[in-house]
Design a protein around this motif. Structure first.
Motif, PDB file in Angstrom:
ATOM      1  N   ARG A  56      29.111  86.203  85.527  1.00  0.00           N
ATOM      2  CA  ARG A  56      29.093  86.984  84.279  1.00  0.00           C
ATOM      3  C   ARG A  56      27.936  87.961  84.253  1.00  0.00           C
ATOM      4  O   ARG A  56      28.059  89.080  83.759  1.00  0.00           O
ATOM      5  N   SER A  57      26.767  87.530  84.736  1.00  0.00           N
ATOM      6  CA  SER A  57      25.585  88.370  84.680  1.00  0.00           C
ATOM      7  C   SER A  57      24.682  88.033  85.853  1.00  0.00           C
ATOM      8  O   SER A  57      24.598  86.882  86.267  1.00  0.00           O
ATOM      9  N   LEU A  58      24.002  89.032  86.381  1.00  0.00           N
ATOM     10  CA  LEU A  58      23.026  88.794  87.433  1.00  0.00           C
ATOM     11  C   LEU A  58      21.613  88.756  86.881  1.00  0.00           C
ATOM     12  O   LEU A  58      20.660  88.637  87.621  1.00  0.00           O
ATOM     13  N   ASP A  59      21.475  88.865  85.560  1.00  0.00           N
ATOM     14  CA  ASP A  59      20.190  88.732  84.897  1.00  0.00           C
ATOM     15  C   ASP A  59      19.962  87.260  84.585  1.00  0.00           C
ATOM     16  O   ASP A  59      20.738  86.655  83.844  1.00  0.00           O
ATOM     17  N   PRO A  60      18.916  86.647  85.150  1.00  0.00           N
ATOM     18  CA  PRO A  60      18.699  85.215  84.933  1.00  0.00           C
ATOM     19  C   PRO A  60      18.518  84.831  83.465  1.00  0.00           C
ATOM     20  O   PRO A  60      18.804  83.707  83.075  1.00  0.00           O
ATOM     21  N   ALA A  61      18.075  85.756  82.636  1.00  0.00           N
ATOM     22  CA  ALA A  61      17.878  85.452  81.219  1.00  0.00           C
ATOM     23  C   ALA A  61      19.210  85.251  80.498  1.00  0.00           C
ATOM     24  O   ALA A  61      19.279  84.517  79.512  1.00  0.00           O
ATOM     25  N   PHE A  62      20.263  85.887  80.974  1.00  0.00           N
ATOM     26  CA  PHE A  62      21.555  85.805  80.304  1.00  0.00           C
ATOM     27  C   PHE A  62      22.590  85.007  81.088  1.00  0.00           C
ATOM     28  O   PHE A  62      23.755  84.970  80.701  1.00  0.00           O
ATOM     29  N   ALA A  63      22.195  84.403  82.172  1.00  0.00           N
ATOM     30  CA  ALA A  63      23.138  83.638  82.993  1.00  0.00           C
ATOM     31  C   ALA A  63      23.359  82.267  82.355  1.00  0.00           C
ATOM     32  O   ALA A  63      22.450  81.447  82.285  1.00  0.00           O
ATOM     33  N   ASP A  64      24.574  82.050  81.863  1.00  0.00           N
ATOM     34  CA  ASP A  64      24.872  80.770  81.234  1.00  0.00           C
ATOM     35  C   ASP A  64      26.041  80.049  81.908  1.00  0.00           C
ATOM     36  O   ASP A  64      26.528  79.044  81.420  1.00  0.00           O
ATOM     37  N   ASP A  65      26.485  80.548  83.052  1.00  0.00           N
ATOM     38  CA  ASP A  65      27.575  79.886  83.774  1.00  0.00           C
ATOM     39  C   ASP A  65      27.109  79.512  85.173  1.00  0.00           C
ATOM     40  O   ASP A  65      26.102  80.003  85.675  1.00  0.00           O
ATOM     41  N   GLY A  66      27.842  78.637  85.801  1.00  0.00           N
ATOM     42  CA  GLY A  66      27.468  78.135  87.120  1.00  0.00           C
ATOM     43  C   GLY A  66      27.533  79.172  88.219  1.00  0.00           C
ATOM     44  O   GLY A  66      26.704  79.187  89.122  1.00  0.00           O
ATOM     45  N   GLU A  67      28.520  80.049  88.146  1.00  0.00           N
ATOM     46  CA  GLU A  67      28.671  81.056  89.201  1.00  0.00           C
ATOM     47  C   GLU A  67      27.502  82.035  89.193  1.00  0.00           C
ATOM     48  O   GLU A  67      27.010  82.432  90.246  1.00  0.00           O
TER      49      GLU A  67
END
Length: 75
Positions: A56-67
């Motif tokens: 979903r996102s490559l920004d660690p602050a907004f990454a909320d999924d496993g992928e």
């Protein structure tokens, strides 16, 4: 006595199954892998990695999924 016989029979069945699954000769299996790799990717040094979904996102602050997390830990 019955438990011991059952255990021996199950162990023998597992050993036969494993031996049958590993029965390919080395030269044939290497040849098939090399043909498949070079035919599908075009280069032998290309690694193709499949994921279950797109991140979903490559920004660690907004990454909320496993992928996304899998990608972020490698970056």
């Amino acid at each position: 006595m019955k438990k011991r016989l059952l255990c021996v029979l199950l162990t023998a069945a597992m050993a036969v199954t494993l031996a049958a699954g590993c029965g390919k000769s080395g030269s044939d299996s290497k040849k098939n892998v090399k043909e498949t790799t070079s035919a599908s990717s075009g280069a032998e040094d290309t690694l193709i990695f499949a994921q279950g979904a797109d991140p979903r996102s490559l920004d660690p602050a907004f990454a909320d999924d496993g992928e996304s997390t899998k990608i972020n830990t490698n970056i």
